[in-house]
Design an enzyme around this catalytic site. Structure first.
Site, PDB file in Angstrom:
ATOM      1  N   ASP A 103       0.824  -1.220   0.000  1.00  0.00           N
ATOM      2  CA  ASP A 103       0.000   0.000   0.000  1.00  0.00           C
ATOM      3  C   ASP A 103       0.856   1.266   0.000  1.00  0.00           C
ATOM      4  O   ASP A 103       0.645   2.175   0.783  1.00  0.00           O
ATOM      5  CB  ASP A 103      -0.941   0.008   1.208  1.00  0.00           C
ATOM      6  CG  ASP A 103      -1.650  -1.315   1.405  1.00  0.00           C
ATOM      7  OD1 ASP A 103      -1.790  -1.752   2.565  1.00  0.00           O
ATOM      8  OD2 ASP A 103      -2.036  -1.935   0.397  1.00  0.00           O
ATOM      9  N   GLU A 121     -10.825   0.477  -4.209  1.00  0.00           N
ATOM     10  CA  GLU A 121     -10.152   1.005  -3.004  1.00  0.00           C
ATOM     11  C   GLU A 121      -8.905   1.773  -3.414  1.00  0.00           C
ATOM     12  O   GLU A 121      -8.711   2.045  -4.597  1.00  0.00           O
ATOM     13  CB  GLU A 121      -9.775  -0.160  -2.086  1.00  0.00           C
ATOM     14  CG  GLU A 121      -8.953  -1.231  -2.760  1.00  0.00           C
ATOM     15  CD  GLU A 121      -8.936  -2.536  -1.980  1.00  0.00           C
ATOM     16  OE1 GLU A 121      -9.584  -2.647  -0.921  1.00  0.00           O
ATOM     17  OE2 GLU A 121      -8.272  -3.479  -2.442  1.00  0.00           O
TER      18      GLU A 121
HETATM   19  C1  6LW Z   1      -5.599  -1.944   2.299  1.00  0.00           C
HETATM   20  C2  6LW Z   1      -6.483  -2.159   1.107  1.00  0.00           C
HETATM   21  C3  6LW Z   1      -6.348  -3.606   0.895  1.00  0.00           C
HETATM   22  O1  6LW Z   1      -6.109  -0.947   3.100  1.00  0.00           O
HETATM   23  O2  6LW Z   1      -5.819  -4.230   1.971  1.00  0.00           O
HETATM   24  O3  6LW Z   1      -6.844  -5.564  -0.115  1.00  0.00           O
HETATM   25  C4  6LW Z   1      -5.656  -3.281   3.013  1.00  0.00           C
HETATM   26  N1  6LW Z   1      -6.729  -4.211  -0.135  1.00  0.00           N
HETATM   27  O4  6LW Z   1      -6.123  -1.385  -0.011  1.00  0.00           O
HETATM   28  C5  6LW Z   1      -4.429  -3.604   3.804  1.00  0.00           C
HETATM   29  O5  6LW Z   1      -3.320  -3.782   2.965  1.00  0.00           O
END
Ligand code: 6LW
Length: 500
Positions: free
Chosen positions: A14, A183
């Site tokens: 991330d 996301e």
């Molecule tokens: C992060 C999100 C994700 O906040 O996992 O699977 C979380 N996607 O973008 C933690 O890495």
């Protein structure tokens, strides 16, 4: 631009990047580890230095009781109004923002955006100083990820980042192209457009980066006709899971995307011991849309060796504790020149072991420590989490090596009546042949007799990987004390990456 991948090895998922003058700064997730939210600096996007962590004191990150894999998720790092800003979701604590004059720290206490229900927050300002908080509307019920979630797409509110005041009700901006889990939103003003770049498809093998644009930061947004603009899905590229990108422009005007990815190993590219790391790739703009190069794995760097003799006044910022700070469970002054850990009757199978460690950063490593176990029981450990780890500990008359995989535990013991012991954990090429036996590596655990390695056991490293652990992190290695006082003279780390 000439890049080197991985940009940050060892679990650094991330990633978020910002350039200030000729310096680039990068932050990544840290989950249940403390200190939390590492900050790295570079001047060429190739060589990076860990300059500190955002959360270095109690009260900044509430991860003391957090379940494995929750905690500090997905920061966004920005520079505005002469200060650095880092906004992040701490699962169970909420959406918070930290600020600092110096990215190496100290960082402020968190300011909370109380009403924001979601993850992966991003901060952007427009020309008149309005601040937009854009986030993934993942409604996580009571901080638990127990399947109890609902997705509201990419949402946005205007906020006062100094007070945490949320100035309006959330508006939906975009649901992406229809893949699961839109996301990791980042909002940029580039030329005549506002660009909204997101991740979708989930952070596993289906991960993608998609982008949309609008004339307004509040939309409506039109998706790129070439979405997803980056993905490794259904390819045999050595870097898989590419997604969760952030953009940065070099002083020369070139554009680079940093993102997370996984260096997968084995015949079916199924296993990643280091978990999700940070990578970079070049991009160009055509018709107002980015054309992103695939993420390429660079040739392995030469062998890396480092050794900590514990002679300093404090541990380097790369040292980590599990749900508590290293200084809470260790001392560099109790026995000068040694790192002393005081056992509490816990082991690596507990949520808060007496453990001080680091990210495994190479595919093949030799980790060695010399310990005084006259007054306690302790040694070395290599972990994904409290359910999946190996350790080799000495004291109380034995050297005991253990592999712990959920309900399965295998222990090998030999008598040991000494005080000083040298222990090692080595990971090597998997060897053998054929897909079935071609895991990521072999993990070998033992102790030294003089210069001779005495192996207590070895096992297939596929059982210590992000995939088998369903883990958001990768391997961490370190020093552990289970009982009494255990002092460590040094920790040596040799690492090299495998060939492809
Ligand atoms: C992060 C999100 C994700 O906040 O996992 O699977 C979380 N996607 O973008 C933690 O890495």
């Amino acid at each position: 631009m000439e890049l080197h991948n991985p940009v940050l090895s060892g679990f650094n998922p991330d990633p978020s990047i910002v350039r200030v003058g000729s310096d680039y700064f990068l932050a990544t997730s840290s989950f249940e580890y403390l200190p939390g939210i590492p900050i790295y600096r570079s001047q060429d996007l190739r060589s990076w230095q860990l300059i500190g962590n955002v959360a270095t004191r109690p009260g900044q990150l509430d991860v003391a009781g957090v379940a494995t894999g929750l905690g500090a998720w997905a920061p966004t790092l920005r520079f505005h109004d002469g200060r650095f800003w880092l906004v992040i979701t701490v699962v169970g604590q909420g959406c918070v923002v930290f600020t600092a004059a110096d990215p190496a720290g100290p960082w402020s206490d968190p300011v909370q955006f109380q009403e924001v229900q979601g993850i992966d927050p991003d901060l952007t300002w427009d020309e008149d100083g309005t601040c937009y908080l854009t986030f993934s509307g993942l409604m996580v019920a009571s901080g638990e990820i127990s399947g109890g979630y609902q997705h509201m797409g990419i949402q946005q509110v205007r906020v006062d980042p100094y007070t945490g005041e949320v100035l309006e009700q959330p508006r939906s901006l975009w649901f992406g192209t229809g893949l699961m889990f839109p996301e990791a939103p980042h909002l940029y003003r580039i030329g005549a457009y506002w660009y909204l770049m997101i991740a979708e498809g989930g952070t596993e093998r289906g991960h993608c980066v998609s982008i949309a644009r609008s004339s307004s930061p509040m939309g409506p947004f039109e998706g790129c006709p070439r979405n997803p603009v980056l993905s490794a899905r259904s390819t045999n590229r050595p870097i898989q899971n590419t997604g969760h990108g952030d953009l940065v422009q070099t002083p020369q005007g070139e554009w680079v995307m940093i993102c997370l990815g996984m260096r997968t190993r084995s015949g079916t590219r199924a296993f990643s011991p280091m978990g999700r790391e940070t990578f970079a790739t070049n991009l160009a703009w055509e018709d107002g849309w980015p054309v992103v190069d695939p993420v390429i794995l660079s040739d392995p760097a030469p062998q890396w060796t480092e050794r900590d003799d514990f002679d300093g006044a404090a541990l380097a910022p790369s040292w980590l504790g599990i749900r508590r700070f290293p200084h809470e469970v260790s001392s560099l002054t109790a026995r000068p020149g040694w790192l002393t850990l005081e056992g509490e009757g816990t082991t690596m199978a507990d949520l808060r072991p007496v453990f001080v460690g680091q990210r495994q950063r190479h595919e093949h490593v030799l980790i060695t420590t010399r310990a005084d176990v006259f007054e306690g029981v302790g040694g070395l450990a290599l972990r994904i989490d409290e359910h999946q780890f190996v350790d080799v500990v000495a004291g109380a008359g034995v050297i005991s090596a253990r592999v712990h995989l959920h309900e399965l535990a295998i222990t090998e013991q030999v008598p040991f009546d000494g005080d000083i012991v040298t222990l090692f954990i080595r990971t090597t090429e998997p060897g053998s042949s054929g897909m079935a036996s071609y895991g990521p590596d072999k993990v070998i655990v033992g102790y030294l007799e003089g210069e001779r390695e005495v192996e207590l056991f070895r096992f297939d490293g596929r059982y210590l990987c992000a995939e088998t652990g369903e883990s958001f992190v990768g391997r961490a290695f370190g020093l552990v004390a289970n009982e009494g006082t255990v002092a460590f003279d040094y920790l040596s780390y040799e690492g090299v990456d495998g060939s492809r």
